[in-house]
Write a protein that holds these residues in place. Structure first.
Motif, short mmCIF file in Angstrom:
data_model
loop_
_atom_site.label_atom_id
_atom_site.label_comp_id
_atom_site.label_asym_id
_atom_site.label_seq_id
_atom_site.Cartn_x
_atom_site.Cartn_y
_atom_site.Cartn_z
N ARG A 1 -5.83 -7.13 -1.21
CA ARG A 1 -5.44 -6.20 -0.16
C ARG A 1 -4.77 -6.94 1.00
NH1 ARG A 1 -10.51 -3.40 1.27
NH2 ARG A 1 -11.03 -5.13 2.60
N ASP B 1 -0.88 -6.24 1.82
CA ASP B 1 -0.59 -5.56 3.08
C ASP B 1 0.25 -6.44 4.01
OD1 ASP B 1 -1.94 -3.41 2.17
OD2 ASP B 1 -3.57 -3.47 3.64
N GLN C 1 3.89 -5.12 5.22
CA GLN C 1 4.17 -4.93 6.65
C GLN C 1 5.40 -5.72 7.08
OE1 GLN C 1 0.33 -5.77 8.30
NE2 GLN C 1 -0.39 -3.73 7.78
N ARG D 1 -3.66 1.28 -0.56
CA ARG D 1 -2.24 0.92 -0.53
C ARG D 1 -1.37 2.17 -0.48
NH1 ARG D 1 -5.41 -1.69 -0.30
NH2 ARG D 1 -4.89 -1.50 1.85
N GLN E 1 -1.37 3.07 3.09
CA GLN E 1 -0.59 2.05 3.80
C GLN E 1 0.91 2.31 3.64
OE1 GLN E 1 -1.35 -0.51 5.66
NE2 GLN E 1 0.22 -2.06 5.41
#
Lengths: 144, 100
Positions: free
Chosen positions: B28, B32, B36, B64, B67
């Motif tokens: 994760r 991530d 980003q 996710r 996200q």
């Protein structure tokens, strides 16, 4: 039914021991010659139970996870996974699929549902402040 | 544990080995971080190299998905085995339309 083999393990409730616990159980049942699917089911169920001890039972505290295993003469495997953590006030609610107390940690709330789906029988006993015991039963190979 | 590839605005993460509560946290954080930074229009999680997964994998996918929604992109989940699909199916993940 007569027990033909048994084992007892205890280890700290650290997340690195989730892999250890399921690998130990896989090794324990190996002489029953399980199918790939039986082995995968058992490893997944153990992983869920041990993760529950670590994520929920010993939430923000350290503690020991106890894992006892038995094999009977018919090839039935019984595994007891126990913590001495916070316990569960409402076991029926905790066993509901998708119920979780740790959504912000991306827990899906499927632990007990997976155990029930991948084992023949799942029993949970718990007392708040005392801990939780999960007993998993799975037949490996034919019944006779 | 994870290899990534970024091409044509698609970030693909090839996950290898076992997914449990312990490894999911590491996967994760890596995925991530890259999403980003790159803000891809699609994040693809490739499960072809996953030898074991418990329900932590469902949390990984759902997280996710959220996200990527926040980043204005989409999620795709590919190359999962039958065993992995069994756990995805229990979670209602199919309703999200991310399974390929």
């Amino acid at each position: 039914m007569k027990t033909v083999n048994e084992m007892k393990l205890s280890f700290p409730g650290k997340s690195c021991n989730e892999a250890f616990a399921r690998s130990a159980v896989a090794a324990f049942v190996m002489n029953l010659d399980p199918t790939v699917s039986e082995l995968s089911d058992l490893k997944t169920a153990v992983s869920e139970a041990v993760t529950n001890c670590i994520v929920h039972g010993y939430r923000r505290q350290s503690g020991t996870v106890f894992l006892n295993g038995k094999i009977d003469e018919n090839g039935k495997v019984t595994l007891r996974i126990r913590d001495k953590g916070c316990g569960i006030a409402d076991v029926a609610q905790a066993m509901q699929p998708l119920f979780t107390t740790a959504a912000d940690e991306e827990r899906a709330g499927l632990g007990f549902a997976v155990m029930q789906s991948f084992c023949d029988r799942v029993r949970v006993t718990s007392a708040p402040g005392k801990g939780t015991t999960v007993t998993l039963e799975k037949q490996i190979g034919g019944d006779d | 544990m994870i290899e990534t590839e970024y091409q044509n605005n698609v970030l693909t993460a090839y996950i290898r080995g076992e997914i449990d509560h312990d490894s999911a946290a590491k996967i994760r954080s890596r995925v991530d971080g890259m999403a980003q930074e790159l803000k891809p229009h699609t994040l693809r999680l490739d499960f072809g190299g996953v030898s074991f997964m418990d329900s932590s994998g469902v949390g990984l996918v759902m997280g996710r998905y959220r996200q990527m929604k926040l980043l204005g992109g989409a999620l795709q989940v590919t190359n999962y085995s039958d065993n992995i699909y069994r756990i995805f199916a229990m979670s209602g993940l199919e309703g999200l339309g991310v399974l390929r």
